[in-house]
Design a protein around this motif. Structure first.
Motif, PDB file in Angstrom:
ATOM      1  N   GLU A 221       0.832  -1.209   0.000  1.00 28.13           N
ATOM      2  CA  GLU A 221       0.000   0.000   0.000  1.00 28.13           C
ATOM      3  C   GLU A 221       0.865   1.258   0.000  1.00 28.13           C
ATOM      4  O   GLU A 221       0.577   2.234  -0.696  1.00 28.13           O
ATOM      5  CB  GLU A 221      -0.953   0.001   1.210  1.00 28.13           C
ATOM      6  CG  GLU A 221      -1.875   1.203   1.187  1.00 28.13           C
ATOM      7  CD  GLU A 221      -3.024   1.127   2.184  1.00 28.13           C
ATOM      8  OE1 GLU A 221      -3.403   0.014   2.599  1.00 28.13           O
ATOM      9  OE2 GLU A 221      -3.537   2.209   2.541  1.00 28.13           O
ATOM     10  N   THR A 222       1.955   1.226   0.769  1.00 28.39           N
ATOM     11  CA  THR A 222       2.848   2.387   0.828  1.00 28.39           C
ATOM     12  C   THR A 222       3.417   2.699  -0.561  1.00 28.39           C
ATOM     13  O   THR A 222       3.455   3.856  -0.990  1.00 28.39           O
ATOM     14  CB  THR A 222       4.005   2.117   1.814  1.00 28.39           C
ATOM     15  OG1 THR A 222       3.459   1.722   3.071  1.00 28.39           O
ATOM     16  CG2 THR A 222       4.871   3.350   2.001  1.00 28.39           C
ATOM     17  N   LEU A 223       3.847   1.661  -1.272  1.00 33.96           N
ATOM     18  CA  LEU A 223       4.447   1.862  -2.592  1.00 33.96           C
ATOM     19  C   LEU A 223       3.444   2.482  -3.559  1.00 33.96           C
ATOM     20  O   LEU A 223       3.772   3.394  -4.321  1.00 33.96           O
ATOM     21  CB  LEU A 223       4.959   0.524  -3.150  1.00 33.96           C
ATOM     22  CG  LEU A 223       6.163  -0.077  -2.410  1.00 33.96           C
ATOM     23  CD1 LEU A 223       6.406  -1.516  -2.850  1.00 33.96           C
ATOM     24  CD2 LEU A 223       7.416   0.774  -2.627  1.00 33.96           C
ATOM     25  N   LEU A 266      -7.447  -4.666  -3.112  1.00 34.58           N
ATOM     26  CA  LEU A 266      -7.307  -3.510  -2.224  1.00 34.58           C
ATOM     27  C   LEU A 266      -6.573  -2.356  -2.900  1.00 34.58           C
ATOM     28  O   LEU A 266      -6.865  -1.188  -2.655  1.00 34.58           O
ATOM     29  CB  LEU A 266      -6.536  -3.913  -0.951  1.00 34.58           C
ATOM     30  CG  LEU A 266      -7.233  -4.875   0.015  1.00 34.58           C
ATOM     31  CD1 LEU A 266      -6.255  -5.348   1.089  1.00 34.58           C
ATOM     32  CD2 LEU A 266      -8.451  -4.195   0.662  1.00 34.58           C
ATOM     33  N   LEU A 267      -5.600  -2.688  -3.763  1.00 33.25           N
ATOM     34  CA  LEU A 267      -4.722  -1.642  -4.302  1.00 33.25           C
ATOM     35  C   LEU A 267      -5.308  -0.932  -5.526  1.00 33.25           C
ATOM     36  O   LEU A 267      -5.166   0.283  -5.664  1.00 33.25           O
ATOM     37  CB  LEU A 267      -3.355  -2.233  -4.668  1.00 33.25           C
ATOM     38  CG  LEU A 267      -2.543  -2.819  -3.504  1.00 33.25           C
ATOM     39  CD1 LEU A 267      -1.290  -3.505  -4.021  1.00 33.25           C
ATOM     40  CD2 LEU A 267      -2.168  -1.739  -2.487  1.00 33.25           C
ATOM     41  N   TYR A 268      -5.961  -1.681  -6.410  1.00 30.37           N
ATOM     42  CA  TYR A 268      -6.442  -1.058  -7.655  1.00 30.37           C
ATOM     43  C   TYR A 268      -7.311   0.183  -7.431  1.00 30.37           C
ATOM     44  O   TYR A 268      -7.179   1.158  -8.168  1.00 30.37           O
ATOM     45  CB  TYR A 268      -7.169  -2.082  -8.540  1.00 30.37           C
ATOM     46  CG  TYR A 268      -6.233  -2.805  -9.488  1.00 30.37           C
ATOM     47  CD1 TYR A 268      -5.461  -2.088 -10.421  1.00 30.37           C
ATOM     48  CD2 TYR A 268      -6.112  -4.189  -9.470  1.00 30.37           C
ATOM     49  CE1 TYR A 268      -4.596  -2.746 -11.289  1.00 30.37           C
ATOM     50  CE2 TYR A 268      -5.245  -4.853 -10.345  1.00 30.37           C
ATOM     51  CZ  TYR A 268      -4.494  -4.127 -11.248  1.00 30.37           C
ATOM     52  OH  TYR A 268      -3.640  -4.763 -12.101  1.00 30.37           O
ATOM     53  N   PRO A 269      -8.201   0.199  -6.419  1.00 29.18           N
ATOM     54  CA  PRO A 269      -9.032   1.407  -6.258  1.00 29.18           C
ATOM     55  C   PRO A 269      -8.277   2.614  -5.691  1.00 29.18           C
ATOM     56  O   PRO A 269      -8.840   3.701  -5.607  1.00 29.18           O
ATOM     57  CB  PRO A 269     -10.111   0.961  -5.249  1.00 29.18           C
ATOM     58  CG  PRO A 269     -10.044  -0.516  -5.210  1.00 29.18           C
ATOM     59  CD  PRO A 269      -8.628  -0.868  -5.509  1.00 29.18           C
ATOM     60  N   PHE A 272      -4.832   5.727 -10.104  1.00 30.82           N
ATOM     61  CA  PHE A 272      -4.999   5.483 -11.544  1.00 30.82           C
ATOM     62  C   PHE A 272      -3.759   4.803 -12.125  1.00 30.82           C
ATOM     63  O   PHE A 272      -2.688   4.840 -11.528  1.00 30.82           O
ATOM     64  CB  PHE A 272      -5.215   6.809 -12.286  1.00 30.82           C
ATOM     65  CG  PHE A 272      -6.519   7.466 -11.949  1.00 30.82           C
ATOM     66  CD1 PHE A 272      -7.726   6.903 -12.350  1.00 30.82           C
ATOM     67  CD2 PHE A 272      -6.543   8.653 -11.224  1.00 30.82           C
ATOM     68  CE1 PHE A 272      -8.931   7.505 -12.041  1.00 30.82           C
ATOM     69  CE2 PHE A 272      -7.750   9.264 -10.912  1.00 30.82           C
ATOM     70  CZ  PHE A 272      -8.943   8.691 -11.315  1.00 30.82           C
ATOM     71  N   ASP A 273      -3.907   4.266 -13.297  1.00 26.68           N
ATOM     72  CA  ASP A 273      -2.797   3.756 -14.122  1.00 26.68           C
ATOM     73  C   ASP A 273      -1.997   2.622 -13.482  1.00 26.68           C
ATOM     74  O   ASP A 273      -0.836   2.420 -13.817  1.00 26.68           O
ATOM     75  CB  ASP A 273      -1.800   4.888 -14.480  1.00 26.68           C
ATOM     76  CG  ASP A 273      -2.486   6.145 -14.962  1.00 26.68           C
ATOM     77  OD1 ASP A 273      -3.250   6.038 -15.937  1.00 26.68           O
ATOM     78  OD2 ASP A 273      -2.268   7.215 -14.363  1.00 26.68           O
ATOM     79  N   LEU A 274      -2.591   1.903 -12.544  1.00 29.92           N
ATOM     80  CA  LEU A 274      -1.850   0.821 -11.893  1.00 29.92           C
ATOM     81  C   LEU A 274      -1.783  -0.425 -12.764  1.00 29.92           C
ATOM     82  O   LEU A 274      -2.721  -0.742 -13.492  1.00 29.92           O
ATOM     83  CB  LEU A 274      -2.537   0.416 -10.581  1.00 29.92           C
ATOM     84  CG  LEU A 274      -2.320   1.259  -9.340  1.00 29.92           C
ATOM     85  CD1 LEU A 274      -3.004   0.578  -8.161  1.00 29.92           C
ATOM     86  CD2 LEU A 274      -0.839   1.427  -9.058  1.00 29.92           C
TER      87      LEU A 274
END
Ligand SMILES: [Zn+2]
Ligand SMILES: [Zn+2]
Length: 475
Positions: A221-223, A266-269, A272-274
């Motif tokens: 999450e930090t990254l 969890l991370l995608y939302p 953007f552009d992940l």
């Protein structure tokens, strides 16, 4: 999207520049390189510069317009390359008079074409997979290119990476335009502190996170919040209810699912552009190594020295900075003996590596990893070897994991933003309380140990290092 990258250690890059730009005369050098070549079509081809061969001025005739190298000399070098183990060559020369954007001259075009034709006709007879590039250095800029034999056209090199602390990314001036726009709005507040250039760099990086446990989940999450867009996460574990005390974002309904898949959700939302690639696998998988060897940085949030050993070897072979994040609680007879957050920064040829600390990897542990199950049992019965047993649950708590992730993330930021160089003298990261006006958070990174076999002999070996064979072969 297979890009071509050239990676130098800072040491080699600085040496090459000082040789090529020593005075106002053009100079010529060959770079003996190894390769990182993946069978995966989205991975990049990386040239890892190992050794510089510079031509003596007496051996070349210097004219006002160009350096002519004797054919014998080039043939001699090609012969040396054919007989040696290196996988690739870069021919480079300098235009020391060029203060602005450096370009290949018309003479360079003709010479390079001849060189490439010879290389891809004659040299590849002996070394079919060998590759070649050419580069020209001006005072401030670099141009670089490859060649497609079938069509006889030059191709561009996408990036030159100087692996140091901090990292340096150079775009060759002749590189064809690439569309890469990222929505920067959410990073406004950190750009205010650290600048936009590093923020843009972060969005281009391929960051590999090994381990998605207590520390790994916080790191992921930090990254993403820092601005990493291209993330690879590797872990073969499923979430258990005993993880919920510390697993970032974990909910009761997640229990039983693969950790890497929960992280994706969890991370995608968040941004953007992940682009998140996950492996429901351990690190000890040839396909995984093949996919991550072109990474810009590897972060280890693992709980085994076996994994650290492999990551350390991989980092040095492929010139990838490796940041290791861990925490530990040691309880003995009801007393707390140790509460620790540990960060290890390994920047190939710039800082020490895990193996520089001779005591760190106890070789017997690894010997143990290689042997068969029955031999293990016998060794244990006779108490030959004491091994780390990661199936034994050790104490773990969220705030200590967070502490380790926080300090490591500040190191990660420095690697790509280089903010420490911009800090005024006597400025440091400061933890304050009312009573205590400054508890300095400081890191000191040692230079590589001159007696470390990994740092001395195993840097920039690329695919030749065959790191995946370290653990994957039975016996
Ligand atoms: Zn030239
Ligand atoms: Zn070392």
């Amino acid at each position: 999207m297979n890009r071509t990258i050239v990676k130098f250690t800072k040491e080699t890059f600085d040496e090459l520049k000082s040789l090529l730009l020593a005075d106002r005369n053009e100079k010529h050098a060959f770079l003996l390189c190894n390769l990182a070549q993946s069978s995966h079509h989205t991975c990049n081809t990386v040239f890892l510069v190992d050794k510089i061969v510079i031509f003596d001025e007496k051996e070349i005739s210097v004219s006002a317009v160009h350096v002519e190298i004797e054919n014998d000399l080039v043939n001699g070098l090609f012969q040396q390359f054919v007989n040696g183990k290196h996988q690739a060559l870069i021919s480079c020369h300098s235009h020391p008079f060029e203060e602005g954007n450096v370009w290949f001259s018309g003479i360079d075009d003709a010479n390079d074409q001849k060189l490439f034709e010879y290389f891809y006709t004659e040299i590849t007879k002996h070394k079919p997979d060998a590759q070649m590039l050419t580069m020209v250095f001006g005072q401030k800029t670099i141009a670089a290119r490859g060649y497609v034999k079938e069509t006889k056209v030059f191709t561009s090199v996408d990036q030159i990476v100087v692996v140091g602390y901090p990292m340096k990314y150079i775009t060759p001036v002749n590189k064809s335009h690439e569309d890469h726009t990222v929505d920067m709005k959410m990073y406004n507040r950190q750009i205010l502190g650290f600048g936009e250039a590093g923020q843009k760099e972060l969005s281009r990086l391929k960051v590999t996170l090994v381990g998605a446990g207590g520390t790994g989940s916080i790191l992921a999450e930090t990254l993403v919040r820092l601005g990493v867009k291209n993330l690879v996460i590797i872990d073969d574990d499923k979430l258990e209810d005993t993880n919920l005390n510390r697993w970032q974002g974990g909910k009761i309904c997640h229990v039983g699912r693969y950790k890497v898949n929960i992280l994706k959700d969890l991370l995608y939302p968040i941004a953007f552009d992940l682009k998140i690639k996950t492996f429901e696998s351990t690190l000890f998988n040839e396909e995984v190594i093949d996919y991550i060897k072109d990474s810009d940085v590897v972060i280890g949030a693992v709980d085994s020295n076996k994994a650290r050993y492999l990551l350390n070897r991989m980092a040095l072979a492929y010139l990838i900075p490796y940041l290791d994040c861990s925490s530990g609680i040691v309880v003995e007879q009801g007393n707390i003996k140790e509460l620790s957050a540990r960060n290890v920064v390994v920047v190939p040829a710039a800082t020490h590596c895990f193996n520089c600390e001779e005591v760190y990897f106890k070789k017997t542990e690894f010997a143990y990893d290689f042997v068969s199950e029955s031999m293990k049992k016998e060794a244990q019965r006779r108490k030959y070897i004491q091994v780390e047993d990661i199936s034994v649950k050790s104490p773990s708590v969220y705030p200590l994991n967070m502490l380790s992730v926080s300090t490591l993330s500040l190191e990660f930021m420095n690697l790509f933003w280089g903010y420490k160089d911009k800090m005024l003298e006597n400025t440091y990261i400061n933890c304050m309380t009312l009573e205590n006006q400054g508890q300095k958070i400081a890191w000191e990174h040692q230079k590589p140990n001159s007696s470390c076999i990994d740092c001395q002999d195993r840097v920039a070996l690329g695919d030749r290092a065959k790191v995946w064979e370290l653990f994957f072969k039975e016996g």
